[in-house]
Design a protein around this motif. Structure first.
Motif, PDB file in Angstrom:
ATOM      1  N   ASP A 275       0.826  -1.215   0.000  1.00 13.84           N
ATOM      2  CA  ASP A 275       0.000   0.000   0.000  1.00 13.84           C
ATOM      3  C   ASP A 275       0.853   1.255   0.000  1.00 13.84           C
ATOM      4  O   ASP A 275       0.451   2.294  -0.525  1.00 13.84           O
ATOM      5  N   LYS A 276       2.035   1.172   0.586  1.00 16.90           N
ATOM      6  CA  LYS A 276       2.884   2.348   0.718  1.00 16.90           C
ATOM      7  C   LYS A 276       3.588   2.687  -0.589  1.00 16.90           C
ATOM      8  O   LYS A 276       3.599   3.836  -1.031  1.00 16.90           O
ATOM      9  N   TYR A 277       4.195   1.680  -1.232  1.00 11.88           N
ATOM     10  CA  TYR A 277       5.031   1.948  -2.400  1.00 11.88           C
ATOM     11  C   TYR A 277       4.340   1.646  -3.727  1.00 11.88           C
ATOM     12  O   TYR A 277       4.780   2.129  -4.760  1.00 11.88           O
ATOM     13  N   ARG A 278       3.278   0.851  -3.681  1.00 15.54           N
ATOM     14  CA  ARG A 278       2.530   0.477  -4.891  1.00 15.54           C
ATOM     15  C   ARG A 278       3.469  -0.091  -5.955  1.00 15.54           C
ATOM     16  O   ARG A 278       3.337   0.167  -7.151  1.00 15.54           O
ATOM     17  N   GLY A 279       4.452  -0.883  -5.509  1.00 10.63           N
ATOM     18  CA  GLY A 279       5.456  -1.403  -6.426  1.00 10.63           C
ATOM     19  C   GLY A 279       4.973  -2.613  -7.203  1.00 10.63           C
ATOM     20  O   GLY A 279       4.285  -3.497  -6.674  1.00 10.63           O
ATOM     21  N   ILE A 280       5.320  -2.651  -8.473  1.00 12.36           N
ATOM     22  CA  ILE A 280       4.992  -3.777  -9.346  1.00 12.36           C
ATOM     23  C   ILE A 280       6.267  -4.138 -10.106  1.00 12.36           C
ATOM     24  O   ILE A 280       7.008  -3.254 -10.539  1.00 12.36           O
ATOM     25  N   ARG A 281       6.549  -5.423 -10.241  1.00  7.61           N
ATOM     26  CA  ARG A 281       7.780  -5.856 -10.914  1.00  7.61           C
ATOM     27  C   ARG A 281       7.457  -6.383 -12.309  1.00  7.61           C
ATOM     28  O   ARG A 281       6.493  -7.149 -12.490  1.00  7.61           O
ATOM     29  N   LEU A 282       8.258  -5.973 -13.267  1.00  5.31           N
ATOM     30  CA  LEU A 282       8.144  -6.465 -14.643  1.00  5.31           C
ATOM     31  C   LEU A 282       9.393  -7.270 -14.966  1.00  5.31           C
ATOM     32  O   LEU A 282      10.512  -6.776 -14.846  1.00  5.31           O
ATOM     33  N   ASN A 283       9.181  -8.504 -15.377  1.00  4.79           N
ATOM     34  CA  ASN A 283      10.283  -9.356 -15.802  1.00  4.79           C
ATOM     35  C   ASN A 283      10.069  -9.670 -17.278  1.00  4.79           C
ATOM     36  O   ASN A 283       9.135 -10.381 -17.641  1.00  4.79           O
ATOM     37  N   VAL A 284      10.958  -9.112 -18.121  1.00  8.98           N
ATOM     38  CA  VAL A 284      10.765  -9.192 -19.566  1.00  8.98           C
ATOM     39  C   VAL A 284      11.823 -10.103 -20.175  1.00  8.98           C
ATOM     40  O   VAL A 284      13.021  -9.954 -19.909  1.00  8.98           O
ATOM     41  N   SER A 285      11.355 -11.043 -20.987  1.00  4.23           N
ATOM     42  CA  SER A 285      12.259 -11.911 -21.741  1.00  4.23           C
ATOM     43  C   SER A 285      11.656 -12.117 -23.123  1.00  4.23           C
ATOM     44  O   SER A 285      10.572 -11.593 -23.413  1.00  4.23           O
ATOM     45  N   ASP A 286      12.333 -12.837 -23.990  1.00  7.30           N
ATOM     46  CA  ASP A 286      11.864 -12.988 -25.371  1.00  7.30           C
ATOM     47  C   ASP A 286      10.415 -13.462 -25.423  1.00  7.30           C
ATOM     48  O   ASP A 286      10.085 -14.568 -24.966  1.00  7.30           O
ATOM     49  N   GLY A 287       9.532 -12.601 -25.960  1.00  6.89           N
ATOM     50  CA  GLY A 287       8.136 -12.966 -26.181  1.00  6.89           C
ATOM     51  C   GLY A 287       7.292 -13.060 -24.934  1.00  6.89           C
ATOM     52  O   GLY A 287       6.132 -13.497 -25.001  1.00  6.89           O
ATOM     53  N   SER A 288       7.846 -12.672 -23.755  1.00  5.54           N
ATOM     54  CA  SER A 288       7.109 -12.883 -22.506  1.00  5.54           C
ATOM     55  C   SER A 288       7.298 -11.715 -21.541  1.00  5.54           C
ATOM     56  O   SER A 288       8.393 -11.153 -21.425  1.00  5.54           O
ATOM     57  N   LEU A 289       6.228 -11.363 -20.856  1.00  5.41           N
ATOM     58  CA  LEU A 289       6.266 -10.342 -19.800  1.00  5.41           C
ATOM     59  C   LEU A 289       5.578 -10.901 -18.564  1.00  5.41           C
ATOM     60  O   LEU A 289       4.386 -11.230 -18.601  1.00  5.41           O
ATOM     61  N   MET A 290       6.333 -11.025 -17.473  1.00  7.74           N
ATOM     62  CA  MET A 290       5.739 -11.466 -16.213  1.00  7.74           C
ATOM     63  C   MET A 290       5.540 -10.254 -15.314  1.00  7.74           C
ATOM     64  O   MET A 290       6.472  -9.485 -15.057  1.00  7.74           O
ATOM     65  N   VAL A 291       4.311 -10.070 -14.867  1.00  5.13           N
ATOM     66  CA  VAL A 291       3.944  -8.980 -13.963  1.00  5.13           C
ATOM     67  C   VAL A 291       3.745  -9.579 -12.580  1.00  5.13           C
ATOM     68  O   VAL A 291       2.959 -10.515 -12.414  1.00  5.13           O
ATOM     69  N   SER A 292       4.451  -9.045 -11.575  1.00  4.59           N
ATOM     70  CA  SER A 292       4.327  -9.636 -10.240  1.00  4.59           C
ATOM     71  C   SER A 292       4.337  -8.551  -9.167  1.00  4.59           C
ATOM     72  O   SER A 292       4.803  -7.430  -9.385  1.00  4.59           O
ATOM     73  N   ALA A 293       3.813  -8.909  -7.998  1.00  9.32           N
ATOM     74  CA  ALA A 293       3.788  -7.998  -6.854  1.00  9.32           C
ATOM     75  C   ALA A 293       3.694  -8.811  -5.574  1.00  9.32           C
ATOM     76  O   ALA A 293       3.190  -9.934  -5.566  1.00  9.32           O
ATOM     77  N   ASN A 294       4.175  -8.204  -4.478  1.00  8.67           N
ATOM     78  CA  ASN A 294       3.987  -8.813  -3.160  1.00  8.67           C
ATOM     79  C   ASN A 294       3.889  -7.702  -2.129  1.00  8.67           C
ATOM     80  O   ASN A 294       4.098  -6.522  -2.450  1.00  8.67           O
ATOM     81  N   ASN A 295       3.569  -8.068  -0.911  1.00 10.04           N
ATOM     82  CA  ASN A 295       3.398  -7.060   0.136  1.00 10.04           C
ATOM     83  C   ASN A 295       3.953  -7.579   1.461  1.00 10.04           C
ATOM     84  O   ASN A 295       4.339  -8.754   1.570  1.00 10.04           O
ATOM     85  N   PRO A 296       4.021  -6.714   2.478  1.00 11.07           N
ATOM     86  CA  PRO A 296       4.593  -7.137   3.782  1.00 11.07           C
ATOM     87  C   PRO A 296       3.821  -8.263   4.442  1.00 11.07           C
ATOM     88  O   PRO A 296       4.362  -8.950   5.331  1.00 11.07           O
ATOM     89  N   GLU A 297       2.573  -8.520   4.042  1.00  5.07           N
ATOM     90  CA  GLU A 297       1.796  -9.628   4.616  1.00  5.07           C
ATOM     91  C   GLU A 297       2.148 -10.967   3.967  1.00  5.07           C
ATOM     92  O   GLU A 297       1.472 -11.978   4.208  1.00  5.07           O
ATOM     93  N   GLU A 298       3.175 -10.941   3.104  1.00  2.00           N
ATOM     94  CA  GLU A 298       3.641 -12.118   2.381  1.00  2.00           C
ATOM     95  C   GLU A 298       2.596 -12.667   1.423  1.00  2.00           C
ATOM     96  O   GLU A 298       2.547 -13.858   1.124  1.00  2.00           O
ATOM     97  N   GLU A 299       1.757 -11.763   0.910  1.00  2.60           N
ATOM     98  CA  GLU A 299       0.826 -12.120  -0.158  1.00  2.60           C
ATOM     99  C   GLU A 299       1.495 -11.768  -1.481  1.00  2.60           C
ATOM    100  O   GLU A 299       2.306 -10.843  -1.561  1.00  2.60           O
ATOM    101  N   ALA A 300       1.152 -12.494  -2.530  1.00  6.53           N
ATOM    102  CA  ALA A 300       1.808 -12.258  -3.814  1.00  6.53           C
ATOM    103  C   ALA A 300       0.880 -12.638  -4.961  1.00  6.53           C
ATOM    104  O   ALA A 300      -0.075 -13.403  -4.807  1.00  6.53           O
ATOM    105  N   GLY A 301       1.188 -12.051  -6.117  1.00  4.32           N
ATOM    106  CA  GLY A 301       0.446 -12.385  -7.326  1.00  4.32           C
ATOM    107  C   GLY A 301       1.339 -12.196  -8.532  1.00  4.32           C
ATOM    108  O   GLY A 301       2.252 -11.375  -8.523  1.00  4.32           O
ATOM    109  N   GLU A 302       1.104 -12.996  -9.565  1.00  3.99           N
ATOM    110  CA  GLU A 302       1.864 -12.830 -10.799  1.00  3.99           C
ATOM    111  C   GLU A 302       1.038 -13.296 -11.983  1.00  3.99           C
ATOM    112  O   GLU A 302       0.167 -14.157 -11.859  1.00  3.99           O
ATOM    113  N   GLU A 303       1.301 -12.679 -13.133  1.00 10.84           N
ATOM    114  CA  GLU A 303       0.666 -13.059 -14.392  1.00 10.84           C
ATOM    115  C   GLU A 303       1.717 -12.991 -15.481  1.00 10.84           C
ATOM    116  O   GLU A 303       2.651 -12.189 -15.410  1.00 10.84           O
ATOM    117  N   THR A 304       1.533 -13.799 -16.520  1.00  6.98           N
ATOM    118  CA  THR A 304       2.450 -13.795 -17.660  1.00  6.98           C
ATOM    119  C   THR A 304       1.674 -13.457 -18.926  1.00  6.98           C
ATOM    120  O   THR A 304       0.621 -14.059 -19.202  1.00  6.98           O
TER     121      THR A 304
END
Length: 365
Positions: A275-304
């Motif tokens: 909630d504080k930083y609203r950070g989202i991570r992008l991991n880009v490789s050939d033909g693929s983009l993975m979008v991921s995030a996590n928080n201090p409650e150790e919850e996480a989500g990712e999509e490709t």
């Protein structure tokens, strides 16, 4: 002063002034609107000392000319609630104005019109005639990146620059940068920083304008004329940073992505970001983009997502709000994101175009 107004005419004019009227009321008269009646029309003026708007409308009839000031909010609320199509008689009587409709009578307090502060007319300056849609696009595609109550006061506005036949708008809050430009018929040059509130008001007025509008710019002020609306604003005193130094250059790898698909993915994954930083991570490789995030409650989500990309692997994080705002201002279905490294700012722009362009600084998470 005594005249008869059509409800729709005066409420439309009052609506123009409300955004400028001073809400903090440092001076009581700044909460008022200046009402002037002449032979066949009326004029309304509002100011907050930093900006001023003036508009006009027709009258049904005039018994006597005159001018006074009264509460903009109360006059607007009252006129707005009167039945549509009604005629409203407004008469100045002593230190009150009397409103009369077929079914009611109302009395509002006034303050002397001579005490109402009016901007001086600009005798000189650079006048520029531009298409209203082009100017509005400059504002709407960049203004969201302006600073908001930043201690660096020059960031709390939009930098306008006329140079070499192009009008350019630039906004930044030191975390992201937005630039758009269009060609104009002018050999003149000027630059200035338009305050945040004034940019928002001008954008609103331009939405209702059609065809050409005029800009008059001096060293300390800007004036927009859209026909029956004249808006004036002081400029922010200060030097705008050299934005060209912020635009990344050199070798880059281009990610071509569907705007709607990426925006929807960011919306889902960012639910689990901090909630504080609203950070989202992008991991880009050939033909693929993975979008991921996590928080201090150790919850996480990712999509490709499947994307058009060939280049070195990029692992980079951004504030998701910055990305979403930029994506929401893309006109096409596809956006290009240029990466210059995992620790450097990225450049977002439409495919096969140089503008509007957006620079976003990465987050260290």
């Amino acid at each position: 002063m005594q005249a008869v107004f059509k409800k729709e005419d005066i409420t439309k004019a009052l609506g123009v002034t409300l955004g400028v009227v001073e809400k903090k009321q440092t001076l009581p008269i700044l909460a008022n609107v200046l009402l002037e009646v002449n032979e066949s029309s009326f004029h309304l003026t509002a100011t907050d000392l930093e900006s001023e708007v003036r508009t006009s409308g027709p009258l049904e009839s005039v018994s006597s000319e005159g001018r006074t000031t009264t509460s903009a909010k109360k006059l607007n609320d009252l006129c707005r609630l009167i039945p549509d199509g009604s005629s409203i008689e407004i008469k100045l009587s002593g230190d009150k104005i009397q409103l009369k409709t077929p079914t009611g009578k109302y009395s509002l307090a006034t303050l002397p019109s001579d005490d109402f502060p009016i901007f001086e007319n600009q005798e000189s300056g650079e006048q520029l005639n531009v298409n209203s849609k082009d100017l509005r696009k400059i504002f709407s595609t960049t203004s969201f990146a302006m600073g908001n109550q930043d201690w660096r006061h020059y960031l709390n506005g939009l930098y306008l620059e006329l140079k070499d036949g192009f009008l350019t708008g630039v906004a930044t809050d030191a975390h992201r940068l937005a630039i758009n430009t269009f060609e104009v018929s002018s050999g003149s040059s000027f630059s200035g920083i338009v305050p945040r509130k004034s940019v928002n008001e001008m954008t609103k007025f331009l939405a209702d304008a059609d065809g050409e509008v005029s800009l008059l710019i001096t060293d300390s002020s800007i004036e927009l004329n859209t026909g029956n609306i004249t808006f004036k604003s002081k400029l922010i005193d200060g030097n705008y940073p050299d934005f060209n130094q912020v635009i990344p250059s050199g070798d880059s790898f281009v990610l071509e992505v569907d705007v709607k698909e990426l925006s929807e993915s960011l919306s889902r994954v960012s639910v689990l970001s901090s909630d504080k930083y609203r950070g989202i991570r992008l991991n880009v490789s050939d033909g693929s983009l993975m979008v991921s995030a996590n928080n201090p409650e150790e919850e996480a989500g990712e999509e490709t997502l499947g994307v058009n990309y060939s280049g070195e692997n990029i692992d980079i994080a951004f504030n998701v709000n910055y990305l979403q705002e930029i994506l929401s201002h893309q006109e096409g279905n596809v956006c290009n994101i240029k990466f210059f490294g995992s620790d450097k700012s990225c450049l977002m722009l439409p495919p096969n175009a140089d503008f509007p362009k957006y620079v976003v600084m990465p987050l260290l998470i």
